[in-house]
Design an enzyme around this catalytic site. Structure first.
Site, short mmCIF file in Angstrom:
data_model
loop_
_atom_site.label_atom_id
_atom_site.label_comp_id
_atom_site.label_asym_id
_atom_site.label_seq_id
_atom_site.Cartn_x
_atom_site.Cartn_y
_atom_site.Cartn_z
CD GLN A 209 -7.67 -4.18 4.01
OE1 GLN A 209 -8.65 -4.77 4.44
NE2 GLN A 209 -7.73 -2.92 3.59
CG HIS B 133 -1.91 0.97 1.39
ND1 HIS B 133 -1.68 2.26 1.80
CD2 HIS B 133 -3.24 0.89 1.14
CE1 HIS B 133 -2.83 2.92 1.81
NE2 HIS B 133 -3.80 2.11 1.41
CE LYS C 170 -7.69 0.33 6.26
NZ LYS C 170 -8.35 0.77 5.04
CG ASP D 172 -0.01 -2.58 5.90
OD1 ASP D 172 -1.01 -2.77 6.60
OD2 ASP D 172 0.00 -1.87 4.89
CB CYS E 137 -3.53 3.37 -1.53
SG CYS E 137 -4.54 4.77 -1.09
#
Ligand code: PMP
Length: 409
Positions: free
Chosen positions: A204, A124, A227, A201, A367
């Site tokens: 998600q 991202h 999220k 990261d 992104c």
């Protein structure tokens, strides 16, 4: 795994009952942000109604209560991801700020010419742009682990790239465009074999699967409250305590100091050292409530549900001859989202037709511009699922796609 009552869960989200032109919203933009259940909204509203005050252990009752709630939110997050304690949990604004914190505090101070930062082609912009900038400022090289035809990482290339010059490997746990679930434990092991750090990261991943930072052995791990059924305005940076102890803060101010004189200052304890100024207190309360809510359902059950809906969507879309889907086939290394294009129709047009049916999906590069360049398309449409989505909603997505095709034929 026993499934849960999606109907009952939907009752906790009044927003899912909203209608546009007489059609109930079909919310499939969960990778951008998830909806917030009543218990989370209530927890934040209780905070403002009952114990709103600044933290940092003021003397009065309200500040005591707010401070305890704020501190306990750190403990709750630590337990959720299996960190050792609140010292390893820093509250930021979002995943992006967590990336920047490490890039500025650690990267700017530790990197120089000859050092290598290894990313993946599916990063991202939150990590890609950030490490690019740190590379420019420090002279460190930034290199990318290739993806293969199916949208998986080429691990042979990873083994080639990660070498003794590598200082940090930063990789996305679940790709927000391809849905790929990356072998982040393996990447971390590779980094450690060469004396490098790993930054994962998890924006998600944490929302929809059990995540154990110890099992991955990540040095840093980041995610966002909004999220995962929580509020906007709060993110998490997990870091191993010894690394965080050694790092300089990059934001300065009140609440993070031990001693200040006109000449110099020293820093307070973790995690406060990295949280100057008035922090996101209501948001921390909301994040705590969101974790309680998620664990009340069970992370493994949430994962199973989301993957089941995503698999159904994948199969429905794959059956359409003129739909191209990006990323791996459904399986253990694919998460709960599907990005695709309808031949001959720009993603923005398709998404706009879907909006006419109150189907909320996202069009764009999500992104991940360099990844879209590599895929050879300027944009894609992304449907992303969460705990409250149903097969019927996927059917509405597909019906809208079929109407769009006719309209543009
Ligand atoms: N990384 C990934 C994989 C993401 O999906 C996102 C959000 N789209 C981010 C980072 C950035 O999250 P935030 O906007 O909350 O900082």
């Amino acid at each position: 795994l026993e499934s849960f009552d999606v109907g009952a869960i939907r009752e906790e989200f009044p927003i899912l009952k909203r209608e546009f032109d007489g059609q109930q919203v079909v919310y499939l933009d969960n990778a951008a942000t998830t909806q917030t259940p009543d218990p989370v909204v209530d927890a934040m509203s209780d905070y403002y109604r009952e114990y709103n005050a600044n933290v940092h252990r003021g003397i009065h009752h309200l500040s005591q209560e707010a401070s305890i709630a704020y501190e306990e939110a750190h403990d709750r997050v630590a337990g959720f991801i299996n960190a050792d304690g609140r010292e390893e949990v820093i509250f930021t604004k979002n995943t992006t700020e967590s990336e920047n914190l490490v890039a500025y505090s650690w990267g700017l101070n530790e990197l120089g010419p000859g050092d290598k930062v290894v990313l993946t082609e599916m990063e991202h912009h939150a990590s890609l742009v950030t490490w690019q900038q740190i590379g420019e400022r420090t002279g460190a090289d930034v290199e990318y682990i290739r993806i293969d035809e199916d949208g998986r990482l080429d691990m042979d290339h990873a083994r080639e790239l990660i070498d003794d010059d590598t200082a940090i490997v930063s990789a996305v746990h679940v790709s927000n465009t391809l849905g790929t679930v990356n072998p982040v434990g393996e990447l971390t092991d590779l980094a450690h074999e060469h004396g490098a750090l790993s930054f994962i990261d998890g924006a998600q991943a944490v929302p929809n699967r059990p995540v154990d930072v110890k099992e991955i052995d990540a040095d840093f791990y980041a995610f966002s409250g909004h999220k995962m059924a929580g509020p906007t305005g709060i993110g998490v940076l997990y870091g191993k305590q010894d690394l965080l102890e050694a790092m300089e803060p990059y934001l300065y101010g009140g609440g993070m100091i031990r001693k200040v004189t006109f000449e110099e200052s020293t820093w307070g304890e973790l995690p406060w050292k990295f949280e100057p100024g008035t922090p996101p207190i209501a948001e921390a309360v909301g994040l705590h409530a969101a974790i309680d809510w998620l664990e009340g359902i069970g992370m493994d059950r949430i994962q199973a549900h989301e993957e089941e809906i995503a698999r159904y969507a994948y199969e429905q879309l794959e059956a359409e001859d003129d739909v191209e889907i990006y990323g791996p086939e459904p399986g253990p290394d694919r998460g709960g989202l599907v990005s695709f294009n309808l031949e001959g129709v720009h993603a923005h047009d398709l998404t706009s037709i879907m909006n006419d049916y109150a189907v909320a999906v996202r069009a764009g590069d999500h992104c991940t511009q360099p990844l879209h360049d590599k895929l050879g398309v300027p944009a894609s449409t992304r449907a992303s699922f969460y705990v409250y989505n149903t097969r019927e909603e996927v059917d509405k997505l597909v019906a809208a796609l079929e109407d769009a095709r006719e309209l543009f034929a």
